[in-house]
Design a protein around this motif. Structure first.
Motif, PDB file in Angstrom:
ATOM      1  N   GLU A  86       0.854  -1.193   0.000  1.00 28.31           N
ATOM      2  CA  GLU A  86       0.000   0.000   0.000  1.00 28.31           C
ATOM      3  C   GLU A  86       0.883   1.233   0.000  1.00 28.31           C
ATOM      4  N   GLN A  87       0.382   2.285  -0.621  1.00 25.92           N
ATOM      5  CA  GLN A  87       1.095   3.559  -0.652  1.00 25.92           C
ATOM      6  C   GLN A  87       0.086   4.692  -0.610  1.00 25.92           C
ATOM      7  N   LEU A  88       0.269   5.610   0.325  1.00 26.33           N
ATOM      8  CA  LEU A  88      -0.546   6.813   0.392  1.00 26.33           C
ATOM      9  C   LEU A  88       0.105   7.854  -0.511  1.00 26.33           C
ATOM     10  N   VAL A  89      -0.694   8.440  -1.416  1.00 27.16           N
ATOM     11  CA  VAL A  89      -0.178   9.445  -2.346  1.00 27.16           C
ATOM     12  C   VAL A  89      -1.006  10.710  -2.214  1.00 27.16           C
ATOM     13  N   ASP A  90      -0.319  11.803  -1.969  1.00 26.34           N
ATOM     14  CA  ASP A  90      -0.939  13.111  -1.829  1.00 26.34           C
ATOM     15  C   ASP A  90      -0.849  13.840  -3.171  1.00 26.34           C
ATOM     16  N   TYR A  91      -1.886  13.667  -3.988  1.00 32.39           N
ATOM     17  CA  TYR A  91      -1.970  14.377  -5.263  1.00 32.39           C
ATOM     18  C   TYR A  91      -2.624  15.733  -5.012  1.00 32.39           C
ATOM     19  N   PRO A  92      -2.410  16.705  -5.904  1.00 34.38           N
ATOM     20  CA  PRO A  92      -3.074  17.998  -5.716  1.00 34.38           C
ATOM     21  C   PRO A  92      -4.601  17.887  -5.653  1.00 34.38           C
ATOM     22  N   HIS A  93      -5.193  16.969  -6.398  1.00 32.01           N
ATOM     23  CA  HIS A  93      -6.652  16.848  -6.479  1.00 32.01           C
ATOM     24  C   HIS A  93      -7.240  15.889  -5.457  1.00 32.01           C
ATOM     25  N   ALA A  94      -6.427  15.010  -4.855  1.00 34.93           N
ATOM     26  CA  ALA A  94      -6.973  14.006  -3.943  1.00 34.93           C
ATOM     27  C   ALA A  94      -5.864  13.338  -3.138  1.00 34.93           C
ATOM     28  N   LEU A  95      -6.238  12.857  -1.974  1.00 35.18           N
ATOM     29  CA  LEU A  95      -5.357  12.041  -1.150  1.00 35.18           C
ATOM     30  C   LEU A  95      -5.795  10.598  -1.379  1.00 35.18           C
ATOM     31  N   VAL A  96      -4.898   9.778  -1.930  1.00 28.56           N
ATOM     32  CA  VAL A  96      -5.263   8.451  -2.419  1.00 28.56           C
ATOM     33  C   VAL A  96      -4.452   7.374  -1.706  1.00 28.56           C
ATOM     34  N   ARG A  97      -5.137   6.338  -1.233  1.00 31.05           N
ATOM     35  CA  ARG A  97      -4.453   5.161  -0.698  1.00 31.05           C
ATOM     36  C   ARG A  97      -4.507   4.095  -1.771  1.00 31.05           C
ATOM     37  N   LEU A  98      -3.350   3.780  -2.340  1.00 29.27           N
ATOM     38  CA  LEU A  98      -3.253   2.797  -3.403  1.00 29.27           C
ATOM     39  C   LEU A  98      -2.998   1.423  -2.795  1.00 29.27           C
ATOM     40  N   HIS A  99      -3.878   0.482  -3.108  1.00 27.06           N
ATOM     41  CA  HIS A  99      -3.754  -0.903  -2.649  1.00 27.06           C
ATOM     42  C   HIS A  99      -3.234  -1.710  -3.835  1.00 27.06           C
ATOM     43  N   PHE A 100      -1.927  -1.940  -3.879  1.00 27.85           N
ATOM     44  CA  PHE A 100      -1.322  -2.656  -4.997  1.00 27.85           C
ATOM     45  C   PHE A 100      -1.465  -4.154  -4.790  1.00 27.85           C
ATOM     46  N   CYS A 101      -1.932  -4.822  -5.829  1.00 24.94           N
ATOM     47  CA  CYS A 101      -2.154  -6.269  -5.792  1.00 24.94           C
ATOM     48  C   CYS A 101      -1.486  -6.909  -6.997  1.00 24.94           C
ATOM     49  N   LYS A 102      -0.874  -8.054  -6.764  1.00 27.61           N
ATOM     50  CA  LYS A 102      -0.315  -8.823  -7.871  1.00 27.61           C
ATOM     51  C   LYS A 102      -1.390  -9.741  -8.426  1.00 27.61           C
ATOM     52  N   VAL A 103      -1.427  -9.811  -9.749  1.00 28.49           N
ATOM     53  CA  VAL A 103      -2.371 -10.678 -10.446  1.00 28.49           C
ATOM     54  C   VAL A 103      -1.582 -11.439 -11.509  1.00 28.49           C
ATOM     55  N   GLN A 104      -1.650 -12.761 -11.447  1.00 28.61           N
ATOM     56  CA  GLN A 104      -0.916 -13.577 -12.413  1.00 28.61           C
ATOM     57  C   GLN A 104      -1.826 -14.479 -13.236  1.00 28.61           C
ATOM     58  N   ARG A 105      -3.134 -14.434 -12.942  1.00 28.35           N
ATOM     59  CA  ARG A 105      -4.112 -15.227 -13.701  1.00 28.35           C
ATOM     60  C   ARG A 105      -5.303 -14.353 -14.054  1.00 28.35           C
ATOM     61  N   TRP A 106      -5.727 -14.442 -15.302  1.00 29.37           N
ATOM     62  CA  TRP A 106      -6.905 -13.737 -15.780  1.00 29.37           C
ATOM     63  C   TRP A 106      -7.408 -14.448 -17.022  1.00 29.37           C
ATOM     64  N   ARG A 107      -8.618 -14.093 -17.416  1.00 26.19           N
ATOM     65  CA  ARG A 107      -9.221 -14.629 -18.626  1.00 26.19           C
ATOM     66  C   ARG A 107      -9.578 -13.465 -19.540  1.00 26.19           C
ATOM     67  N   GLY A 108      -9.579 -13.767 -20.837  1.00 22.64           N
ATOM     68  CA  GLY A 108      -9.951 -12.754 -21.816  1.00 22.64           C
ATOM     69  C   GLY A 108      -8.744 -12.119 -22.464  1.00 22.64           C
ATOM     70  N   THR A 109      -9.040 -11.227 -23.386  1.00 20.27           N
ATOM     71  CA  THR A 109      -7.987 -10.483 -24.067  1.00 20.27           C
ATOM     72  C   THR A 109      -8.169  -9.000 -23.760  1.00 20.27           C
ATOM     73  N   LEU A 110      -7.086  -8.292 -23.804  1.00 19.82           N
ATOM     74  CA  LEU A 110      -7.128  -6.866 -23.484  1.00 19.82           C
ATOM     75  C   LEU A 110      -8.027  -6.112 -24.449  1.00 19.82           C
ATOM     76  N   GLN A 111      -8.906  -5.292 -23.886  1.00 19.76           N
ATOM     77  CA  GLN A 111      -9.790  -4.404 -24.630  1.00 19.76           C
ATOM     78  C   GLN A 111      -9.713  -3.048 -23.944  1.00 19.76           C
ATOM     79  N   MET A 112      -9.093  -2.096 -24.581  1.00 21.85           N
ATOM     80  CA  MET A 112      -8.936  -0.782 -23.977  1.00 21.85           C
ATOM     81  C   MET A 112     -10.248  -0.017 -24.112  1.00 21.85           C
ATOM     82  N   ARG A 113     -11.133  -0.213 -23.130  1.00 21.07           N
ATOM     83  CA  ARG A 113     -12.511   0.277 -23.217  1.00 21.07           C
ATOM     84  C   ARG A 113     -12.658   1.772 -22.964  1.00 21.07           C
TER      85      ARG A 113
END
Length: 158
Positions: free
Chosen positions: A97-124
């Motif tokens: 986790e990392q707390l980031v103080d951006y000018p527009h917001a104070l954000v707590r980033l919860h970083f997660c590792k993902v090594q399995r998924w289904r589907g193909t990338l679609q930049m929606r």
């Protein structure tokens, strides 16, 4: 996670919320972030879409937690909505986790590792994507993503 916030764009004023000063006076926005890893060590970076804060900056994909969601549930929802991948919340590994103080917001980033998924990338959202290695060859990189690059480098050197 330590209490120290990474201060992004320190020269810019901060959006105000509540009373007092400093990060303690602002509401924290919790964000689930996916570090999608290929077997060969490459990781997914996406660009922030036009119309969003920091448009064009490269980041790890993810988004805000909604009421009642766990980090894993939010990440699965966001990755499906934004890039078309199906993630089983059971395949999401909480990492850092990392707390980031951006000018527009104070954000707590919860970083997660993902090594399995289904589907193909679609930049929606019209964003770009790149499977990258270190050092990354794209710029600019969102300030909140910079610690991840250092953490990955540390793991590669361990």
């Amino acid at each position: 996670m330590g209490d120290e916030a990474l201060r992004a764009d320190a020269h810019l004023p901060r959006a105000e919320a509540g009373t007092g000063s400093g990060p303690q006076a602002r509401n924290v926005v919790d964000v689930a972030v996916g570090v999608l890893l290929q077997p060969d060590g490459r990781f997914l970076l996406t660009s922030r879409p036009e119309g969003k804060v920091y448009a064009g900056y490269w980041e790890f994909p993810g988004g805000k937690l909604e009421a009642g969601e766990s980090v894993a549930q939010a990440l699965a929802r966001e990755l499906h909505e934004e890039i078309g991948l199906v993630i089983d919340p059971a395949d999401v590994t909480a990492w850092r986790e990392q707390l980031v103080d951006y000018p527009h917001a104070l954000v707590r980033l919860h970083f997660c590792k993902v090594q399995r998924w289904r589907g193909t990338l679609q930049m929606r959202e019209g964003q770009q994507h790149l499977w990258s290695t270190l050092p990354v060859q794209v710029a600019p990189v969102l300030p909140g993503a910079l610690p991840v690059l250092a953490w990955l480098a540390d793991e590669n050197n361990a």
